[in-house]
Write a protein that holds these residues in place. Structure first.
Motif, PDB file in Angstrom:
ATOM      1  N   VAL A 169       0.844  -1.198   0.000  1.00 15.79           N
ATOM      2  CA  VAL A 169       0.000   0.000   0.000  1.00 15.79           C
ATOM      3  C   VAL A 169       0.878   1.246   0.000  1.00 15.79           C
ATOM      4  O   VAL A 169       0.612   2.218  -0.731  1.00 15.79           O
ATOM      5  N   SER A 170       1.927   1.228   0.787  1.00 11.19           N
ATOM      6  CA  SER A 170       2.832   2.367   0.855  1.00 11.19           C
ATOM      7  C   SER A 170       3.447   2.654  -0.504  1.00 11.19           C
ATOM      8  O   SER A 170       3.540   3.822  -0.932  1.00 11.19           O
ATOM      9  N   GLU A 171       3.845   1.604  -1.220  1.00  9.67           N
ATOM     10  CA  GLU A 171       4.426   1.782  -2.552  1.00  9.67           C
ATOM     11  C   GLU A 171       3.391   2.313  -3.546  1.00  9.67           C
ATOM     12  O   GLU A 171       3.704   3.150  -4.399  1.00  9.67           O
ATOM     13  N   GLY A 175       3.602   5.862  -5.450  1.00 11.08           N
ATOM     14  CA  GLY A 175       3.498   5.948  -6.900  1.00 11.08           C
ATOM     15  C   GLY A 175       2.380   6.868  -7.344  1.00 11.08           C
ATOM     16  O   GLY A 175       2.480   7.530  -8.384  1.00 11.08           O
ATOM     17  N   ALA A 176       1.317   6.924  -6.533  1.00 11.59           N
ATOM     18  CA  ALA A 176       0.170   7.773  -6.881  1.00 11.59           C
ATOM     19  C   ALA A 176       0.534   9.248  -6.836  1.00 11.59           C
ATOM     20  O   ALA A 176      -0.139  10.074  -7.461  1.00 11.59           O
ATOM     21  N   LYS A 177       1.601   9.602  -6.127  1.00  8.55           N
ATOM     22  CA  LYS A 177       2.038  11.000  -6.078  1.00  8.55           C
ATOM     23  C   LYS A 177       2.496  11.489  -7.445  1.00  8.55           C
ATOM     24  O   LYS A 177       2.502  12.704  -7.700  1.00  8.55           O
ATOM     25  N   PHE A 186      -7.642  10.369  -4.086  1.00  4.43           N
ATOM     26  CA  PHE A 186      -8.655   9.326  -4.258  1.00  4.43           C
ATOM     27  C   PHE A 186      -8.135   8.002  -3.709  1.00  4.43           C
ATOM     28  O   PHE A 186      -8.836   7.285  -2.985  1.00  4.43           O
ATOM     29  N   ALA A 187      -6.878   7.689  -4.044  1.00  4.92           N
ATOM     30  CA  ALA A 187      -6.259   6.458  -3.544  1.00  4.92           C
ATOM     31  C   ALA A 187      -6.067   6.530  -2.031  1.00  4.92           C
ATOM     32  O   ALA A 187      -6.262   5.527  -1.318  1.00  4.92           O
ATOM     33  N   MET A 188      -5.699   7.691  -1.524  1.00  4.92           N
ATOM     34  CA  MET A 188      -5.539   7.862  -0.078  1.00  4.92           C
ATOM     35  C   MET A 188      -6.862   7.621   0.644  1.00  4.92           C
ATOM     36  O   MET A 188      -6.903   6.968   1.700  1.00  4.92           O
ATOM     37  N   MET A 189      -7.948   8.121   0.079  1.00  3.66           N
ATOM     38  CA  MET A 189      -9.269   7.901   0.678  1.00  3.66           C
ATOM     39  C   MET A 189      -9.618   6.420   0.683  1.00  3.66           C
ATOM     40  O   MET A 189     -10.177   5.899   1.653  1.00  3.66           O
ATOM     41  N   THR A 268      -9.448   2.909 -12.868  1.00  7.07           N
ATOM     42  CA  THR A 268      -8.963   1.552 -13.148  1.00  7.07           C
ATOM     43  C   THR A 268      -7.596   1.587 -13.805  1.00  7.07           C
ATOM     44  O   THR A 268      -6.679   0.851 -13.425  1.00  7.07           O
ATOM     45  N   ASP A 269      -7.443   2.436 -14.807  1.00  9.98           N
ATOM     46  CA  ASP A 269      -6.183   2.511 -15.550  1.00  9.98           C
ATOM     47  C   ASP A 269      -5.042   3.023 -14.674  1.00  9.98           C
ATOM     48  O   ASP A 269      -3.942   2.462 -14.680  1.00  9.98           O
ATOM     49  N   LEU A 270      -5.311   4.098 -13.945  1.00 12.81           N
ATOM     50  CA  LEU A 270      -4.263   4.682 -13.112  1.00 12.81           C
ATOM     51  C   LEU A 270      -3.850   3.738 -11.992  1.00 12.81           C
ATOM     52  O   LEU A 270      -2.651   3.557 -11.727  1.00 12.81           O
ATOM     53  N   PHE A 271      -4.832   3.114 -11.338  1.00 12.10           N
ATOM     54  CA  PHE A 271      -4.500   2.206 -10.241  1.00 12.10           C
ATOM     55  C   PHE A 271      -3.792   0.969 -10.772  1.00 12.10           C
ATOM     56  O   PHE A 271      -2.825   0.493 -10.166  1.00 12.10           O
ATOM     57  N   GLY A 272      -4.262   0.455 -11.913  1.00  7.10           N
ATOM     58  CA  GLY A 272      -3.630  -0.726 -12.498  1.00  7.10           C
ATOM     59  C   GLY A 272      -2.172  -0.508 -12.836  1.00  7.10           C
ATOM     60  O   GLY A 272      -1.354  -1.441 -12.757  1.00  7.10           O
ATOM     61  N   SER A 273      -1.817   0.720 -13.185  1.00 10.31           N
ATOM     62  CA  SER A 273      -0.423   1.012 -13.525  1.00 10.31           C
ATOM     63  C   SER A 273       0.488   0.999 -12.305  1.00 10.31           C
ATOM     64  O   SER A 273       1.714   0.960 -12.438  1.00 10.31           O
ATOM     65  N   LEU A 274      -0.104   1.033 -11.109  1.00 12.97           N
ATOM     66  CA  LEU A 274       0.684   1.044  -9.880  1.00 12.97           C
ATOM     67  C   LEU A 274       0.791  -0.322  -9.225  1.00 12.97           C
ATOM     68  O   LEU A 274       1.562  -0.497  -8.287  1.00 12.97           O
TER      69      LEU A 274
END
Length: 347
Positions: A169-171, A175-177, A186-189, A268-274
């Motif tokens: 989760v930390s990684e 990466g979301a930054k 959004f990911a933090m929430m 979906t696309d952004l999260f999948g890339s991480l």
């Protein structure tokens, strides 16, 4: 015995087909009867209650979308299978933005798995097709001798979501930054509240407030798929320390995550890339919804009351027997004990 056989088919292992030629009688010109015409005649003999009729008619619209309105003698088993496969990818229509989209726009739409209709609903579509083709067109009016649904079966797939470790989760959050700012928060929430993706995407600035008793910021979920989904959700200390309220103040529009609301596939696309792998070591799928599973797992591992965790994440109270009837909503002061134990800082 025939009914039992049909139910056995619905519960069998997979979509499958046993090919057999389709035959229609000489006395009934099936080629002159389209799917929609057959459906109208089929409904005339039904005495369903209004709510059930409405649900069935909505499912028939899905069926007609993929089968098209063709002569009933033109369908083959492969057409039924292809239609069911497409229906299984449709979204839950009670969720925004899908509830506001025309059905025709669903044909080529990619819908994340966690937002698709249930396998049970897919089975209900197949049951409707069996009723129309096999029970009505073959047995009752004898327009067809063989039904295109014959030999078609469907198995409910077990769609279990995996969970992440703290370091994973930390990684992901690090990466979301590097992604758009709205997606980072959004990911933090998702990570720090365990809220469903659709719940976060639907949040308005007016949904946020501060508890007068505790001074803790929280947000309201005003609607959901169950009564338990409607709730207040305090923000955890680690999320607040990260600067979420400052970000919230900087958002100009009323909808906090407008891009996520209008374009679910973007999340979906952004999260999948991480996420380096689509599945965890146990074979369970890793998607944005896995953040919710991770949150709930961590809260339960902390030894918190099951009732507290259930209310915080919007699950129905269970396990307390008749006592659950007397258990009312917990206060913000009680619920902060859930969110404040969530930390992904790797020591």
């Amino acid at each position: 015995m025939e009914l039992e056989s049909l139910y056995d088919q619905l519960g069998s292992s997979t979509f499958s087909v046993t090919e057999s030629p389709l035959v229609w009688t000489q006395n009934h010109p099936a080629s002159c009867m389209t799917l929609s015409q057959a459906w109208v005649q089929y409904l005339q003999g039904k005495t369903w209650k209004d709510k059930h009729r409405k649900n069935v008619e909505q499912m028939f619209l899905n069926i007609q979308l993929f089968l098209r309105d063709q002569p009933v003698d033109s369908y083959r088993q492969t057409d039924i299978i292809e239609a069911l496969s497409s229906i299984a990818k449709l979204p839950q229509r009670n969720r925004k933005p899908y509830s506001e989209m025309p059905l025709q726009d669903m044909i080529d739409l990619y819908v994340p798995e966690e937002l698709r209709i249930s396998d049970k609903t897919v089975k209900e579509h197949l049951k409707i097709m069996i009723g129309l083709f096999s029970e009505y067109l073959v047995k009752e009016v004898k327009v067809l001798v063989t039904s295109p649904t014959e030999g078609v079966t469907f198995k409910s797939a077990v769609k279990r979501f995996g969970s992440f470790s703290d370091s994973e989760v930390s990684e992901i959050l690090d990466g979301a930054k590097e992604k758009p700012e709205w997606f980072y928060w959004f990911a933090m929430m998702g990570a720090y509240t365990g809220a469903r993706r659709s719940e976060i995407a639907g949040l308005m600035k007016s949904d946020f407030d501060v508890c007068r008793d505790t001074g803790r910021a929280y947000f309201r979920i005003k609607e959901g798929k169950t009564l338990s989904s409607v709730r207040i959700v305090p923000l955890g200390r680690e999320l607040l320390d990260s600067g979420f309220m400052e970000y919230l103040s900087s958002v100009e529009q009323e909808r906090v995550f407008d891009t996520a609301y209008r374009s679910p596939n973007r999340v979906t696309d952004l999260f999948g890339s991480l996420v380096p792998s689509a599945k965890d070591m146990y074979g369970d799928r890793l998607v944005f919804h896995s953040l919710r599973h991770t949150f709930i797992t961590k809260a339960r591992m902390a030894g918190l009351s099951t009732s507290l965790v259930q209310q915080y994440v919007g699950h129905s109270l269970t396990g307390g027997g008749v006592t659950d009837r007397y258990t009312h909503r917990f206060t913000v002061g009680s619920l902060v004990s859930v969110c404040d134990v969530i930390s992904y800082r790797v020591l």
